[in-house]
Design a protein around this motif. Structure first.
Motif, PDB file in Angstrom:
ATOM      1  N   VAL A 277       0.871  -1.183   0.000  1.00  0.00           N
ATOM      2  CA  VAL A 277       0.000   0.000   0.000  1.00  0.00           C
ATOM      3  C   VAL A 277       0.901   1.224   0.000  1.00  0.00           C
ATOM      4  O   VAL A 277       1.849   1.288   0.788  1.00  0.00           O
ATOM      5  N   ASP A 278       0.591   2.204  -0.864  1.00  0.00           N
ATOM      6  CA  ASP A 278       1.488   3.367  -0.905  1.00  0.00           C
ATOM      7  C   ASP A 278       1.050   4.472   0.069  1.00  0.00           C
ATOM      8  O   ASP A 278      -0.042   4.433   0.620  1.00  0.00           O
ATOM      9  N   ASP A 279       1.931   5.464   0.240  1.00  0.00           N
ATOM     10  CA  ASP A 279       1.665   6.545   1.201  1.00  0.00           C
ATOM     11  C   ASP A 279       0.394   7.317   0.866  1.00  0.00           C
ATOM     12  O   ASP A 279      -0.346   7.718   1.759  1.00  0.00           O
ATOM     13  N   ARG A 280       0.139   7.511  -0.441  1.00  0.00           N
ATOM     14  CA  ARG A 280      -1.040   8.305  -0.817  1.00  0.00           C
ATOM     15  C   ARG A 280      -2.319   7.622  -0.362  1.00  0.00           C
ATOM     16  O   ARG A 280      -3.258   8.272   0.102  1.00  0.00           O
ATOM     17  N   THR A 281      -2.364   6.300  -0.523  1.00  0.00           N
ATOM     18  CA  THR A 281      -3.561   5.553  -0.089  1.00  0.00           C
ATOM     19  C   THR A 281      -3.738   5.690   1.416  1.00  0.00           C
ATOM     20  O   THR A 281      -4.846   5.908   1.906  1.00  0.00           O
ATOM     21  N   ILE A 282      -2.625   5.567   2.144  1.00  0.00           N
ATOM     22  CA  ILE A 282      -2.678   5.698   3.605  1.00  0.00           C
ATOM     23  C   ILE A 282      -3.211   7.082   3.989  1.00  0.00           C
ATOM     24  O   ILE A 282      -4.065   7.207   4.873  1.00  0.00           O
ATOM     25  N   GLN A 283      -2.728   8.120   3.296  1.00  0.00           N
ATOM     26  CA  GLN A 283      -3.202   9.485   3.611  1.00  0.00           C
ATOM     27  C   GLN A 283      -4.705   9.602   3.351  1.00  0.00           C
ATOM     28  O   GLN A 283      -5.441  10.224   4.125  1.00  0.00           O
ATOM     29  N   LYS A 284      -5.162   8.955   2.273  1.00  0.00           N
ATOM     30  CA  LYS A 284      -6.601   8.979   1.956  1.00  0.00           C
ATOM     31  C   LYS A 284      -7.399   8.310   3.086  1.00  0.00           C
ATOM     32  O   LYS A 284      -8.410   8.825   3.545  1.00  0.00           O
ATOM     33  N   TYR A 285      -6.904   7.147   3.542  1.00  0.00           N
ATOM     34  CA  TYR A 285      -7.598   6.432   4.626  1.00  0.00           C
ATOM     35  C   TYR A 285      -7.581   7.242   5.924  1.00  0.00           C
ATOM     36  O   TYR A 285      -8.552   7.252   6.683  1.00  0.00           O
ATOM     37  N   GLU A 286      -6.450   7.919   6.175  1.00  0.00           N
ATOM     38  CA  GLU A 286      -6.340   8.734   7.394  1.00  0.00           C
ATOM     39  C   GLU A 286      -7.406   9.828   7.382  1.00  0.00           C
ATOM     40  O   GLU A 286      -8.072  10.083   8.380  1.00  0.00           O
ATOM     41  N   LYS A 287      -7.559  10.451   6.206  1.00  0.00           N
ATOM     42  CA  LYS A 287      -8.538  11.543   6.063  1.00  0.00           C
ATOM     43  C   LYS A 287      -9.953  10.985   6.280  1.00  0.00           C
ATOM     44  O   LYS A 287     -10.771  11.553   6.998  1.00  0.00           O
ATOM     45  N   GLU A 288     -10.223   9.818   5.644  1.00  0.00           N
ATOM     46  CA  GLU A 288     -11.556   9.202   5.789  1.00  0.00           C
ATOM     47  C   GLU A 288     -11.865   8.879   7.239  1.00  0.00           C
ATOM     48  O   GLU A 288     -12.961   9.119   7.733  1.00  0.00           O
ATOM     49  N   ALA A 289     -10.871   8.292   7.928  1.00  0.00           N
ATOM     50  CA  ALA A 289     -11.068   7.899   9.325  1.00  0.00           C
ATOM     51  C   ALA A 289     -11.312   9.129  10.196  1.00  0.00           C
ATOM     52  O   ALA A 289     -12.154   9.115  11.103  1.00  0.00           O
ATOM     53  N   LYS A 290     -10.591  10.225   9.908  1.00  0.00           N
ATOM     54  CA  LYS A 290     -10.761  11.474  10.661  1.00  0.00           C
ATOM     55  C   LYS A 290     -12.178  12.000  10.497  1.00  0.00           C
ATOM     56  O   LYS A 290     -12.834  12.409  11.458  1.00  0.00           O
ATOM     57  N   GLU A 291     -12.662  11.939   9.236  1.00  0.00           N
ATOM     58  CA  GLU A 291     -14.018  12.440   8.969  1.00  0.00           C
ATOM     59  C   GLU A 291     -15.060  11.657   9.757  1.00  0.00           C
ATOM     60  O   GLU A 291     -16.115  12.165  10.095  1.00  0.00           O
ATOM     61  N   LYS A 292     -14.766  10.386  10.010  1.00  0.00           N
ATOM     62  CA  LYS A 292     -15.707   9.569  10.799  1.00  0.00           C
ATOM     63  C   LYS A 292     -15.378   9.633  12.290  1.00  0.00           C
ATOM     64  O   LYS A 292     -15.878   8.826  13.079  1.00  0.00           O
TER      65      LYS A 292
END
Length: 477
Positions: A70-85
């Motif tokens: 998994v690359d860093d960009r995907t991780i950043q996307k997931y981090e943002k999604e998790a924060k929103e929830k």
């Protein structure tokens, strides 16, 4: 949850997996690999088990990130999604928990699947659900695994909740053993938590409680179990050994080293072909998914789909995203078939060799160990439960108790029995409504061991055996 609901709960899955399968299986035929390329590294199935919230999906996600899946960009996307929830600490779990229900609840529902490699091995991670209403799904994950990673939370109160009666840690360990997960890595997670702070005392306390329990579940702790401390969220002691400045007392391996050191179980590539089907979908034909338990398969092979003995031809074989010409035991495959429609296949059917097809039965003899009957009930002829054997989930009934085993001598006791209680080992006859595919445990352990569950609890574990000699004598007299 009554037995019918449990059977239903197990059978709702295919549509979700269908999409996953579809994304993966459209492979350019030009990109075919010969199986020998994949054979250079050994392959192991690893199931992550443990109580809800112990950190199974997070640890699985971290492994995929650290092994470059998994690359860093995907991780950043997931981090943002998790924060929103408002679920900041869940972002690593999103790698494993791909459907919306899992992300909203923070619970794994299906058995997630992902792949990673180390220097010497290829691994398939099966991230099994920890919540008790999803135990049937955990069973289908564990039944395909070679190695179990039991994730335990070191956080104050969380280990205790998972370990006490009713917690999933106990049930998962017993199920894993029954389902043939012979090697266990016990990872004590959340060691970085403020209530723990990498304290050796807490790690030792958890070990001292788990060891006796693992022994009573049938594990040889010295030979088959290894404990190690980790932090799934920050990735400590997973790919590289933990730094002495973080944890001065740990001299053992990191998780990747421990996985690499596990000795692979022997399998017979020349045995009769057996692949229990765990899922099916349509994609340029009928595609089935499962793990090869015995034998090998090649493109162009003629096989039977059992128990209905439907003749099929193997059109294409996929391991992960790679199309291969042939595959051997232990591999998780997607196999495209001709000669059968997708709707004519059920989870629990078995792809088998024509020369030596798997037996299909509506009743069988079993040796059963009673773990814990509900409300201290007794087990008699007429007792109904849900049978889980390889990828089968079927309602069943005990139709006859034949003999009770003496715990000391392991031989049948002479006296006639009408009922047995918790802890007893009994030889009995079990009946199901539909034809199912089973093998004797002595011939194929993975296709001959089972669990019985009722109202969401595992009440007994067992193995399929030959008809007892006393029974055949009784029939002929």
């Amino acid at each position: 949850m009554d037995s019918k609901e449990e059977v239903h709960a197990h059978s709702v899955k295919p549509e979700v997996v269908e999409q996953k399968g579809k994304e993966k299986i459209n492979v350019d035929p030009e990109e075919e690999h010969d199986e020998m390329e994949l054979d250079k590294k050994r392959h192991l199935n690893v199931v992550f088990i443990g109580h809800v919230d112990a950190g199974k999906s997070t640890t699985g996600g971290q492994i995929l990130f650290l092994s470059g899946q998994v690359d860093d960009r995907t991780i950043q996307k997931y981090e943002k999604e998790a924060k929103e929830k408002s679920r900041e600490s869940w972002y690593m779990a999103y790698i494993m928990d791909t459907n919306e229900e899992e992300r909203v609840k923070g619970k794994t529902v299906e058995v997630g699947r992902a792949h990673f490699e180390t220097e010497s091995s290829r691994f398939t991670i099966l991230d099994a659900p920890g919540h008790k209403s999803y135990v049937p799904n955990m069973i289908s994950g564990a039944s395909q695994a070679d190695v179990g990673v039991l994730v335990i939370s070191a956080r104050k109160g969380e280990f205790e909740t998972g370990y006490e009666r009713g917690g999933q840690t106990r049930e998962h360990v017993q199920l894993a053993k029954t389902l043939g997960v012979s090697k266990l890595l016990v990872v004590v997670n959340k060691m970085d938590d403020p209530t723990v702070n990498w304290a050796k005392e807490r790690y030792d306390e958890i070990g001292s409680k788990m060891v006796p329990f693992l022994k009573t579940s049938g594990y040889n702790v010295k030979k088959d179990v290894q404990f190690l401390p980790i932090s799934g969220l920050v990735g400590t002691n997973i790919k590289n050994r933990v730094d002495k400045t973080v944890c001065s007392w740990w001299d053992g391996p990191c998780l990747f080293e421990a996985l690499d050191a596990i000795e692979i179980p022997l399998r017979d590539p020349k045995g009769p072909f057996r692949m229990p089907i765990i899922d099916k979908f349509k994609d340029m034909g009928t595609v089935v998914m499962g793990k090869v338990e015995s034998g090998s398969v090649r493109e162009g092979d003629s096989l039977f789909v059992m128990p209905n003995k439907v003749p099929v031809k193997v059109v294409a074989i996929f391991i992960d995203e790679d199309r291969v010409k042939r595959a051997g035991p232990g591999e998780n495959l997607r196999v495209r078939l001709s000669g059968i429609e997708e709707e004519d296949i059920l989870s629990g059917f078995v792809l088998a060799s024509v020369a030596n097809p798997i037996p299909a039965v509506t009743d069988f003899f079993a040796q059963l160990q009673i773990l814990e009957l509900l409300d201290n009930a007794i087990l008699t002829a007429g007792y109904k439960a849900v049978l889980h054997i390889h990828s089968i989930v079927e309602e069943c009934e005990i139709i006859e108790l034949i003999s009770q085993m003496d715990p000391k001598t392991k031989k049948p006791m002479k006296k006639h029995i009408r009922f047995v209680k918790n802890g007893a080992v009994v030889v009995c006859k079990i009946q199901v409504n539909n034809l199912i595919c089973v093998e004797k445990f002595s011939d194929f352990p993975q296709l001959g061991r089972f669990t019985l569950r009722t109202e969401g609890k595992t009440i007994a574990v067992g193995k399929v055996i030959d008809p007892p000699s006393t029974y055949s004598r009784k029939l002929s007299s």
